[in-house]
Scaffold this active site. Sequence first.
Site, PDB file in Angstrom:
ATOM      1  N   LEU A  80      44.720 -18.806 -13.519  1.00 38.76           N
ATOM      2  CA  LEU A  80      44.308 -17.710 -12.623  1.00 38.76           C
ATOM      3  C   LEU A  80      42.828 -17.872 -12.253  1.00 38.76           C
ATOM      4  O   LEU A  80      42.123 -18.709 -12.798  1.00 38.76           O
ATOM      5  CB  LEU A  80      44.560 -16.370 -13.321  1.00 38.76           C
ATOM      6  CG  LEU A  80      46.052 -16.042 -13.506  1.00 38.76           C
ATOM      7  CD1 LEU A  80      46.235 -14.936 -14.535  1.00 38.76           C
ATOM      8  CD2 LEU A  80      46.683 -15.632 -12.173  1.00 38.76           C
ATOM      9  N   GLY A  88      54.558 -19.372  -3.766  1.00 37.98           N
ATOM     10  CA  GLY A  88      55.339 -18.346  -3.094  1.00 37.98           C
ATOM     11  C   GLY A  88      55.428 -18.585  -1.596  1.00 37.98           C
ATOM     12  O   GLY A  88      54.488 -19.104  -0.986  1.00 37.98           O
ATOM     13  N   GLY A 134      24.527 -25.895   4.175  1.00 34.71           N
ATOM     14  CA  GLY A 134      24.872 -24.503   3.834  1.00 34.71           C
ATOM     15  C   GLY A 134      24.727 -24.313   2.328  1.00 34.71           C
ATOM     16  O   GLY A 134      24.087 -25.116   1.640  1.00 34.71           O
ATOM     17  N   HIS A 137       6.789  -2.703 -16.496  1.00 36.61           N
ATOM     18  CA  HIS A 137       5.770  -3.751 -16.446  1.00 36.61           C
ATOM     19  C   HIS A 137       5.762  -4.539 -17.758  1.00 36.61           C
ATOM     20  O   HIS A 137       5.854  -3.926 -18.814  1.00 36.61           O
ATOM     21  CB  HIS A 137       4.392  -3.118 -16.241  1.00 36.61           C
ATOM     22  CG  HIS A 137       3.284  -4.129 -16.263  1.00 36.61           C
ATOM     23  ND1 HIS A 137       3.019  -4.951 -15.194  1.00 36.61           N
ATOM     24  CD2 HIS A 137       2.402  -4.465 -17.240  1.00 36.61           C
ATOM     25  CE1 HIS A 137       2.004  -5.745 -15.504  1.00 36.61           C
ATOM     26  NE2 HIS A 137       1.610  -5.476 -16.738  1.00 36.61           N
TER      27      HIS A 137
HETATM   28  P1  FAD Z   1      40.857 -18.183  -3.768  1.00 35.63           P
HETATM   29  O1  FAD Z   1      39.892 -18.024  -4.858  1.00 35.63           O
HETATM   30  O2  FAD Z   1      40.864 -19.436  -2.987  1.00 35.63           O
HETATM   31  O3  FAD Z   1      42.291 -17.932  -4.433  1.00 35.63           O
HETATM   32  C1  FAD Z   1      43.487 -18.098  -3.761  1.00 35.63           C
HETATM   33  C2  FAD Z   1      44.536 -18.557  -4.752  1.00 35.63           C
HETATM   34  O4  FAD Z   1      45.802 -18.501  -4.123  1.00 35.63           O
HETATM   35  C3  FAD Z   1      44.365 -20.016  -5.200  1.00 35.63           C
HETATM   36  O5  FAD Z   1      44.264 -20.087  -6.593  1.00 35.63           O
HETATM   37  C4  FAD Z   1      45.618 -20.723  -4.699  1.00 35.63           C
HETATM   38  O6  FAD Z   1      46.115 -21.682  -5.611  1.00 35.63           O
HETATM   39  C5  FAD Z   1      46.596 -19.568  -4.578  1.00 35.63           C
HETATM   40  N1  FAD Z   1      47.649 -19.798  -3.577  1.00 35.63           N
HETATM   41  C6  FAD Z   1      47.501 -20.181  -2.287  1.00 35.63           C
HETATM   42  N2  FAD Z   1      48.698 -20.229  -1.659  1.00 35.63           N
HETATM   43  C7  FAD Z   1      49.623 -19.878  -2.598  1.00 35.63           C
HETATM   44  C8  FAD Z   1      51.029 -19.734  -2.562  1.00 35.63           C
HETATM   45  N3  FAD Z   1      51.744 -19.935  -1.444  1.00 35.63           N
HETATM   46  N4  FAD Z   1      51.661 -19.360  -3.699  1.00 35.63           N
HETATM   47  C9  FAD Z   1      50.964 -19.125  -4.844  1.00 35.63           C
HETATM   48  N5  FAD Z   1      49.621 -19.244  -4.928  1.00 35.63           N
HETATM   49  C10 FAD Z   1      48.961 -19.602  -3.809  1.00 35.63           C
HETATM   50  N6  FAD Z   1      31.462 -17.061  -3.894  1.00 35.63           N
HETATM   51  C11 FAD Z   1      30.564 -16.224  -4.442  1.00 35.63           C
HETATM   52  O7  FAD Z   1      30.618 -15.023  -4.192  1.00 35.63           O
HETATM   53  N7  FAD Z   1      29.591 -16.682  -5.295  1.00 35.63           N
HETATM   54  C12 FAD Z   1      29.474 -17.989  -5.598  1.00 35.63           C
HETATM   55  O8  FAD Z   1      28.589 -18.370  -6.367  1.00 35.63           O
HETATM   56  C13 FAD Z   1      30.406 -18.901  -5.024  1.00 35.63           C
HETATM   57  N8  FAD Z   1      30.327 -20.211  -5.308  1.00 35.63           N
HETATM   58  C14 FAD Z   1      31.245 -21.058  -4.760  1.00 35.63           C
HETATM   59  C15 FAD Z   1      31.124 -22.412  -5.039  1.00 35.63           C
HETATM   60  C16 FAD Z   1      32.013 -23.309  -4.499  1.00 35.63           C
HETATM   61  C17 FAD Z   1      31.880 -24.775  -4.829  1.00 35.63           C
HETATM   62  C18 FAD Z   1      33.077 -22.841  -3.660  1.00 35.63           C
HETATM   63  C19 FAD Z   1      34.071 -23.795  -3.085  1.00 35.63           C
HETATM   64  C20 FAD Z   1      33.191 -21.494  -3.365  1.00 35.63           C
HETATM   65  C21 FAD Z   1      32.275 -20.592  -3.906  1.00 35.63           C
HETATM   66  N9  FAD Z   1      32.331 -19.226  -3.625  1.00 35.63           N
HETATM   67  C22 FAD Z   1      31.406 -18.377  -4.159  1.00 35.63           C
HETATM   68  C23 FAD Z   1      33.381 -18.656  -2.762  1.00 35.63           C
HETATM   69  C24 FAD Z   1      34.521 -18.039  -3.614  1.00 35.63           C
HETATM   70  O9  FAD Z   1      35.046 -19.033  -4.452  1.00 35.63           O
HETATM   71  C25 FAD Z   1      35.611 -17.464  -2.725  1.00 35.63           C
HETATM   72  O10 FAD Z   1      35.053 -16.553  -1.812  1.00 35.63           O
HETATM   73  C26 FAD Z   1      36.669 -16.750  -3.552  1.00 35.63           C
HETATM   74  O11 FAD Z   1      37.264 -17.629  -4.457  1.00 35.63           O
HETATM   75  C27 FAD Z   1      37.745 -16.142  -2.643  1.00 35.63           C
HETATM   76  O12 FAD Z   1      38.758 -15.559  -3.403  1.00 35.63           O
HETATM   77  P2  FAD Z   1      40.259 -15.501  -2.864  1.00 35.63           P
HETATM   78  O13 FAD Z   1      41.043 -14.872  -3.979  1.00 35.63           O
HETATM   79  O14 FAD Z   1      40.314 -14.909  -1.526  1.00 35.63           O
HETATM   80  O15 FAD Z   1      40.723 -17.011  -2.694  1.00 35.63           O
HETATM   81  P1  NAD Z   2      28.563 -23.029   5.365  1.00 40.13           P
HETATM   82  O1  NAD Z   2      29.269 -22.538   6.560  1.00 40.13           O
HETATM   83  O2  NAD Z   2      27.748 -22.092   4.569  1.00 40.13           O
HETATM   84  O3  NAD Z   2      27.598 -24.237   5.768  1.00 40.13           O
HETATM   85  C1  NAD Z   2      28.041 -25.369   6.464  1.00 40.13           C
HETATM   86  C2  NAD Z   2      26.861 -26.010   7.171  1.00 40.13           C
HETATM   87  O4  NAD Z   2      27.271 -27.276   7.691  1.00 40.13           O
HETATM   88  C3  NAD Z   2      26.357 -25.186   8.356  1.00 40.13           C
HETATM   89  O5  NAD Z   2      24.979 -24.929   8.182  1.00 40.13           O
HETATM   90  C4  NAD Z   2      26.656 -26.082   9.566  1.00 40.13           C
HETATM   91  O6  NAD Z   2      25.682 -25.961  10.595  1.00 40.13           O
HETATM   92  C5  NAD Z   2      26.654 -27.474   8.946  1.00 40.13           C
HETATM   93  N1  NAD Z   2      27.451 -28.484   9.693  1.00 40.13           N
HETATM   94  C6  NAD Z   2      28.705 -28.354  10.201  1.00 40.13           C
HETATM   95  N2  NAD Z   2      29.108 -29.501  10.798  1.00 40.13           N
HETATM   96  C7  NAD Z   2      28.090 -30.402  10.668  1.00 40.13           C
HETATM   97  C8  NAD Z   2      27.901 -31.769  11.076  1.00 40.13           C
HETATM   98  N3  NAD Z   2      28.834 -32.447  11.727  1.00 40.13           N
HETATM   99  N4  NAD Z   2      26.727 -32.373  10.772  1.00 40.13           N
HETATM  100  C9  NAD Z   2      25.750 -31.698  10.105  1.00 40.13           C
HETATM  101  N5  NAD Z   2      25.900 -30.411   9.695  1.00 40.13           N
HETATM  102  C10 NAD Z   2      27.044 -29.759   9.959  1.00 40.13           C
HETATM  103  O7  NAD Z   2      29.699 -23.711   4.439  1.00 40.13           O
HETATM  104  P2  NAD Z   2      29.676 -24.289   2.953  1.00 40.13           P
HETATM  105  O8  NAD Z   2      28.304 -24.501   2.454  1.00 40.13           O
HETATM  106  O9  NAD Z   2      30.629 -25.431   2.958  1.00 40.13           O
HETATM  107  O10 NAD Z   2      30.304 -23.099   2.125  1.00 40.13           O
HETATM  108  C11 NAD Z   2      31.645 -22.637   2.371  1.00 40.13           C
HETATM  109  C12 NAD Z   2      31.828 -21.206   1.932  1.00 40.13           C
HETATM  110  O11 NAD Z   2      31.741 -21.080   0.522  1.00 40.13           O
HETATM  111  C13 NAD Z   2      30.777 -20.292   2.528  1.00 40.13           C
HETATM  112  O12 NAD Z   2      31.453 -19.212   3.131  1.00 40.13           O
HETATM  113  C14 NAD Z   2      29.963 -19.840   1.368  1.00 40.13           C
HETATM  114  O13 NAD Z   2      29.566 -18.492   1.509  1.00 40.13           O
HETATM  115  C15 NAD Z   2      30.909 -19.995   0.181  1.00 40.13           C
HETATM  116  N6  NAD Z   2      30.079 -20.311  -1.010  1.00 40.13           N
HETATM  117  C16 NAD Z   2      29.263 -19.353  -1.510  1.00 40.13           C
HETATM  118  C17 NAD Z   2      28.416 -19.650  -2.563  1.00 40.13           C
HETATM  119  C18 NAD Z   2      27.527 -18.587  -3.101  1.00 40.13           C
HETATM  120  O14 NAD Z   2      27.747 -17.429  -2.801  1.00 40.13           O
HETATM  121  N7  NAD Z   2      26.529 -18.924  -3.912  1.00 40.13           N
HETATM  122  C19 NAD Z   2      28.387 -20.915  -3.102  1.00 40.13           C
HETATM  123  C20 NAD Z   2      29.198 -21.874  -2.554  1.00 40.13           C
HETATM  124  C21 NAD Z   2      30.055 -21.552  -1.508  1.00 40.13           C
END
Ligand code: FAD
Ligand code: NAD
Length: 471
Positions: free
Chosen positions: A41, A118, A186, A450
């Site tokens: 999960l 699902g 990003g 502080h």
């Molecule tokens: P998900 O977490 O993607 O969960 C969806 C789940 O559904 C998955 O486990 C998948 O296996 C399951 N699923 C899909 N289709 C099916 C199906 N048909 N049947 C059964 N199961 C299914 N956000 C932050 O706020 N802070 C952060 O620091 C942060 N860091 C991140 C770092 C990275 C490297 C990445 C990639 C993302 C990060 N994010 C962060 C974004 C965050 O992970 C997502 O916004 C969040 O996980 C979204 O939750 P969700 O439940 O919508 O989707």
């Molecule tokens: P992002 O949309 O934040 O950034 C992608 C960047 O790639 C943009 O700045 C865009 O201009 C650039 N880009 C796109 N095409 C390009 C190209 N051809 N050449 C050069 N640059 C290009 O996406 P991300 O960093 O992949 O993150 C994905 C999602 O995951 C975001 O929604 C982010 O909020 C979420 N996330 C959040 C956290 C956190 O909250 N700390 C951490 C990791 C991921």
Amino acid sequence: ATESEEKDLVIIGGGVAGYVAAIKAGQEGLKVACIEKRGTLGGTCLNVGCIPSKSLLNNSHLYHQILHDSKHRGIEVGDVKLNLAQLMKAKEQSVSGLTKGVEFLLKKNGVEYIKGAGAFADEHTINVKLNDGGETSVKGKNILIATGSEVTPFPGLEIDEKRVISSTGAIALEKVPEKMLVIGGGIIGLEMASVWSRLGAQVTVIEFLDQIGGPGMDLEVAKSIQKILKKQGINFKTGTKVVSGDKTGETVKLEVDSAKGGKPETLEGDVVLVAIGRRPYTEGLGLENIGLEKDERGRVIIDSEYRTKIPHIRCVGDVTFGPMLAHKAEEEAVAVVEYIKKGYGHVNYGCIPSVMYTFPEVAWVGQSEQELKKAGVPYRVGTFPFSANSRAKTNLDTEGMVKMIADPETDRILGVHIIGPNAGEMIAEGTLALEYGASSEDIARTCHAHPTLAEAFKEAAMATHSKAIHF
Ligand code: FAD
Ligand code: NAD
């Protein structure tokens, strides 16, 4: 196939959106099933996102600090060695502890956890291909789509998670690459660039726009953190577009072009991280079987109460509109269950904080200067640098600032932007202020302990309202 009883709520996806909705619905006395195919999960966030990336960010920072930022503090260390396998093990421990914790919470709240994929058979029935083999189906009075997102691929550069990696590969590399190229400056790009640069890789981030940080980051803040990260050793090519990639040779090659039409260039790296965004994930979900629509970006279309056009089927999290953030997904999960159970719920989308976990951290809530300018909204800005904050000085961590934006007439806070150690914790104070409609004077007149970093937040409010004391 076994047919289980009809549930009040069937949730597809056990990520942050799905598992939080499951717990909340259990607490509200609903009969709930949660279907997750991953085997654990917590979704992207707990398994391959927020949690493992923060583990690597924390421990790579400690390593880097011991190497480069300890002698002048009076700490002399001998032979410092990186044990990457152990660093990864520590990460895995955090992940497995938390995912098991979520499984326990589902059980505690009476949720049936179905391990499998699902798909809609009809508007009330979900067929599940079980991970252990075989199939089952489950019926729900209400159904919640919470299937999340996946990485957006870069056309023509297939992700193999070894040499061309997504964030999932970037949290699991077996050795530190010599040269790493990052497509996209990003949040993912910058967090992962930080990890591998601290561990010894030569990292270049290529960003299409003139500013790093992705959508929403205040321009002044983005420029400032870029300078800080550059000083830490990360190279940047902003205003530069990656046009194509080729991984047939010894190294992976990227053709880049100045976004403003300068001369093209070829860059080479041992490893290329694709971090150009994420896209909604609905593969194999069978939306077509029930005629549910997606928009041009693949997002499931919903109304303000999270209903699809089939009202008992709702949708929250990354797979629909809004920022792809775990805490946004959580808020929606609680609200959607409240809609189902009570008929009303609420998420304030103007008040969702963002945090980038680099060092120093960058955090913001509300609007940036550029957004306000674009909307023609008048504003007043107050800033306070950490170099004037006693605790930051004491800790020898003085980079960054707090920037507050308020309405010039009513003094109501419109946005808070922070670069600093602990910015991610401090932004909670800004979020609370924004949520309660506080003025900068309200904060300026609130006593802060502080010596704390939070005094910089108070002093930025003082600077917005009248004048800071210590700057
Ligand atoms: P998900 O977490 O993607 O969960 C969806 C789940 O559904 C998955 O486990 C998948 O296996 C399951 N699923 C899909 N289709 C099916 C199906 N048909 N049947 C059964 N199961 C299914 N956000 C932050 O706020 N802070 C952060 O620091 C942060 N860091 C991140 C770092 C990275 C490297 C990445 C990639 C993302 C990060 N994010 C962060 C974004 C965050 O992970 C997502 O916004 C969040 O996980 C979204 O939750 P969700 O439940 O919508 O989707
Ligand atoms: P992002 O949309 O934040 O950034 C992608 C960047 O790639 C943009 O700045 C865009 O201009 C650039 N880009 C796109 N095409 C390009 C190209 N051809 N050449 C050069 N640059 C290009 O996406 P991300 O960093 O992949 O993150 C994905 C999602 O995951 C975001 O929604 C982010 O909020 C979420 N996330 C959040 C956290 C956190 O909250 N700390 C951490 C990791 C991921």
